[in-house]
Every structure is written in C-alpha cells, then in structure tokens.
Design a protein around this motif. Structure first.
Motif, PDB file in Angstrom:
ATOM      1  N   ASN A  93      -7.556  -7.763 -26.733  1.00  0.00           N
ATOM      2  CA  ASN A  93      -6.813  -6.744 -26.149  1.00  0.00           C
ATOM      3  C   ASN A  93      -7.323  -5.357 -26.843  1.00  0.00           C
ATOM      4  O   ASN A  93      -6.581  -4.934 -27.800  1.00  0.00           O
ATOM      5  CB  ASN A  93      -5.369  -6.842 -25.702  1.00  0.00           C
ATOM      6  CG  ASN A  93      -5.385  -8.054 -24.905  1.00  0.00           C
ATOM      7  OD1 ASN A  93      -5.879  -8.138 -23.901  1.00  0.00           O
ATOM      8  ND2 ASN A  93      -4.398  -8.764 -25.390  1.00  0.00           N
ATOM      9  N   ILE A 132      -7.477  -1.238 -27.019  1.00  0.00           N
ATOM     10  CA  ILE A 132      -7.199  -0.025 -26.364  1.00  0.00           C
ATOM     11  C   ILE A 132      -7.937   1.221 -27.007  1.00  0.00           C
ATOM     12  O   ILE A 132      -7.811   1.324 -28.191  1.00  0.00           O
ATOM     13  CB  ILE A 132      -5.628   0.287 -26.309  1.00  0.00           C
ATOM     14  CG1 ILE A 132      -5.000  -0.940 -25.825  1.00  0.00           C
ATOM     15  CG2 ILE A 132      -5.283   1.453 -25.495  1.00  0.00           C
ATOM     16  CD1 ILE A 132      -4.933  -1.165 -24.276  1.00  0.00           C
ATOM     17  N   LYS A 152     -18.250   2.449 -25.993  1.00  0.00           N
ATOM     18  CA  LYS A 152     -17.184   2.028 -26.190  1.00  0.00           C
ATOM     19  C   LYS A 152     -17.392   0.603 -26.778  1.00  0.00           C
ATOM     20  O   LYS A 152     -18.496  -0.257 -26.350  1.00  0.00           O
ATOM     21  CB  LYS A 152     -15.984   2.253 -25.312  1.00  0.00           C
ATOM     22  CG  LYS A 152     -16.224   1.376 -23.937  1.00  0.00           C
ATOM     23  CD  LYS A 152     -15.028   1.387 -23.101  1.00  0.00           C
ATOM     24  CE  LYS A 152     -15.281   0.719 -21.812  1.00  0.00           C
ATOM     25  NZ  LYS A 152     -15.211  -0.553 -21.848  1.00  0.00           N
ATOM     26  N   VAL A 192     -10.461  -1.061 -22.993  1.00  0.00           N
ATOM     27  CA  VAL A 192      -9.641  -0.209 -22.050  1.00  0.00           C
ATOM     28  C   VAL A 192      -9.568   1.244 -22.584  1.00  0.00           C
ATOM     29  O   VAL A 192      -8.773   1.319 -23.936  1.00  0.00           O
ATOM     30  CB  VAL A 192      -8.474  -0.864 -21.663  1.00  0.00           C
ATOM     31  CG1 VAL A 192      -7.445   0.046 -20.467  1.00  0.00           C
ATOM     32  CG2 VAL A 192      -8.693  -2.378 -21.006  1.00  0.00           C
ATOM     33  N   ASN A 193      -9.731   2.153 -21.764  1.00  0.00           N
ATOM     34  CA  ASN A 193      -9.362   3.470 -22.343  1.00  0.00           C
ATOM     35  C   ASN A 193      -8.147   3.959 -21.775  1.00  0.00           C
ATOM     36  O   ASN A 193      -7.930   4.007 -20.477  1.00  0.00           O
ATOM     37  CB  ASN A 193     -10.723   4.418 -21.787  1.00  0.00           C
ATOM     38  CG  ASN A 193     -10.514   5.889 -22.269  1.00  0.00           C
ATOM     39  OD1 ASN A 193     -10.686   6.676 -21.291  1.00  0.00           O
ATOM     40  ND2 ASN A 193     -10.132   6.059 -23.273  1.00  0.00           N
ATOM     41  N   ILE A 194      -7.313   4.329 -22.646  1.00  0.00           N
ATOM     42  CA  ILE A 194      -6.030   5.037 -22.404  1.00  0.00           C
ATOM     43  C   ILE A 194      -5.837   6.347 -23.330  1.00  0.00           C
ATOM     44  O   ILE A 194      -5.428   6.063 -24.519  1.00  0.00           O
ATOM     45  CB  ILE A 194      -4.760   4.174 -22.565  1.00  0.00           C
ATOM     46  CG1 ILE A 194      -4.812   3.018 -21.644  1.00  0.00           C
ATOM     47  CG2 ILE A 194      -3.495   5.108 -22.459  1.00  0.00           C
ATOM     48  CD1 ILE A 194      -3.614   2.106 -21.858  1.00  0.00           C
ATOM     49  N   ARG A 232       1.374   5.188 -19.964  1.00  0.00           N
ATOM     50  CA  ARG A 232       0.815   4.271 -19.368  1.00  0.00           C
ATOM     51  C   ARG A 232       1.473   3.040 -20.164  1.00  0.00           C
ATOM     52  O   ARG A 232       0.822   1.807 -19.734  1.00  0.00           O
ATOM     53  CB  ARG A 232      -0.750   4.524 -19.598  1.00  0.00           C
ATOM     54  CG  ARG A 232      -1.192   5.490 -18.536  1.00  0.00           C
ATOM     55  CD  ARG A 232      -2.613   5.513 -18.308  1.00  0.00           C
ATOM     56  NE  ARG A 232      -3.261   4.390 -17.930  1.00  0.00           N
ATOM     57  CZ  ARG A 232      -4.624   3.926 -18.146  1.00  0.00           C
ATOM     58  NH1 ARG A 232      -5.342   5.288 -18.287  1.00  0.00           N
ATOM     59  NH2 ARG A 232      -5.277   2.902 -17.799  1.00  0.00           N
ATOM     60  N   GLU A 253       1.704  -0.566 -18.478  1.00  0.00           N
ATOM     61  CA  GLU A 253       0.588  -1.373 -18.194  1.00  0.00           C
ATOM     62  C   GLU A 253       0.660  -2.601 -19.251  1.00  0.00           C
ATOM     63  O   GLU A 253      -0.387  -3.332 -18.886  1.00  0.00           O
ATOM     64  CB  GLU A 253      -0.463  -0.675 -18.226  1.00  0.00           C
ATOM     65  CG  GLU A 253      -0.426   0.501 -17.019  1.00  0.00           C
ATOM     66  CD  GLU A 253      -1.766   1.413 -17.062  1.00  0.00           C
ATOM     67  OE1 GLU A 253      -2.624   0.916 -17.620  1.00  0.00           O
ATOM     68  OE2 GLU A 253      -1.658   2.585 -16.479  1.00  0.00           O
ATOM     69  N   TYR A 288      -2.491  -5.970 -29.390  1.00  0.00           N
ATOM     70  CA  TYR A 288      -3.477  -4.962 -28.868  1.00  0.00           C
ATOM     71  C   TYR A 288      -3.899  -4.352 -30.188  1.00  0.00           C
ATOM     72  O   TYR A 288      -3.319  -4.188 -31.076  1.00  0.00           O
ATOM     73  CB  TYR A 288      -2.811  -3.827 -28.188  1.00  0.00           C
ATOM     74  CG  TYR A 288      -2.170  -4.270 -26.887  1.00  0.00           C
ATOM     75  CD1 TYR A 288      -3.011  -4.452 -25.674  1.00  0.00           C
ATOM     76  CD2 TYR A 288      -0.850  -4.757 -26.695  1.00  0.00           C
ATOM     77  CE1 TYR A 288      -2.667  -4.789 -24.500  1.00  0.00           C
ATOM     78  CE2 TYR A 288      -0.334  -5.273 -25.276  1.00  0.00           C
ATOM     79  CZ  TYR A 288      -1.176  -5.301 -24.407  1.00  0.00           C
ATOM     80  OH  TYR A 288      -0.792  -5.918 -23.103  1.00  0.00           O
TER      81      TYR A 288
END
Length: 98
Positions: free
Chosen positions: A20, A22, A34, A39-41, A49, A52, A59
């Motif tokens: 996972n 981020i 990337k 996942v882009n946050i 966020r 989520e 992570y």
C-alpha cells in the motif's frame, strides 16, 4: 519513525508483494510519474483523507525526497496508523514508474 529505502521497496514489489503505497506529492508532480499502484494523497489532504485508510494495513509513504512523506508518516503514526517512510523519495527510486 520506521523507514525503508527505495531499493527495499522495489525489491518487495518485484518479488510480487502487494504494498500500500501513498504518494504525498502534489498532483502535477505525480503526473510526471509514480510508483505503479501508488495512490496519490497530497500532503495537505492527508488529514482530510485518512478516513480512507485502514489501521490494520501497513502503508509506505512516498514523496520527492523523503521530507513530506516523513511528515505524513509522523502525522499518521500519531493517529495509530502503521506507516513507513520511503527514505530518499522518488529521487532515489530506480524502479518502474507509471
């Protein structure tokens, strides 16, 4: 704060491990490439966020050089998340990008 090198992350991914990841860089930075599956946050949105994310998951936080992801790691740790900072960020990444 737990840390992992870019090459350690790459080794796990190439070995088929599901990670996972981020990416806390801004949207325009991520558009340049990337880590596949990340996942882009953006850092400024992590606080809004984090609902989520699942506290039972681990992570790996990534940014350009490791500074912003380090801040995100410390922030999420303070809320009980299991997070690791990828030291050196995308500057140290030598694996595939998407």
């Amino acid at each position: 704060m737990k840390q992992m090198t870019a090459s350690e992350v790459e080794t796990l991914l190439s070995g088929g491990k599901k990670l996972n990841i981020i990416d806390v860089r801004e949207v325009d930075e991520v558009a340049a490439g990337k880590i596949p599956g990340a996942v882009n946050i953006p850092l400024g949105l992590v606080e809004f966020r984090m609902h989520e994310l699942d506290k039972s998951e681990e992570y790996i936080m990534v940014c350009r050089s490791g500074g912003r992801s380090g801040r995100a790691t410390q922030f999420l740790e303070s809320y009980g998340f299991n997070v690791i900072n990828m030291a050196g960020g995308m500057l140290a990444w030598e694996g595939k990008i998407e």
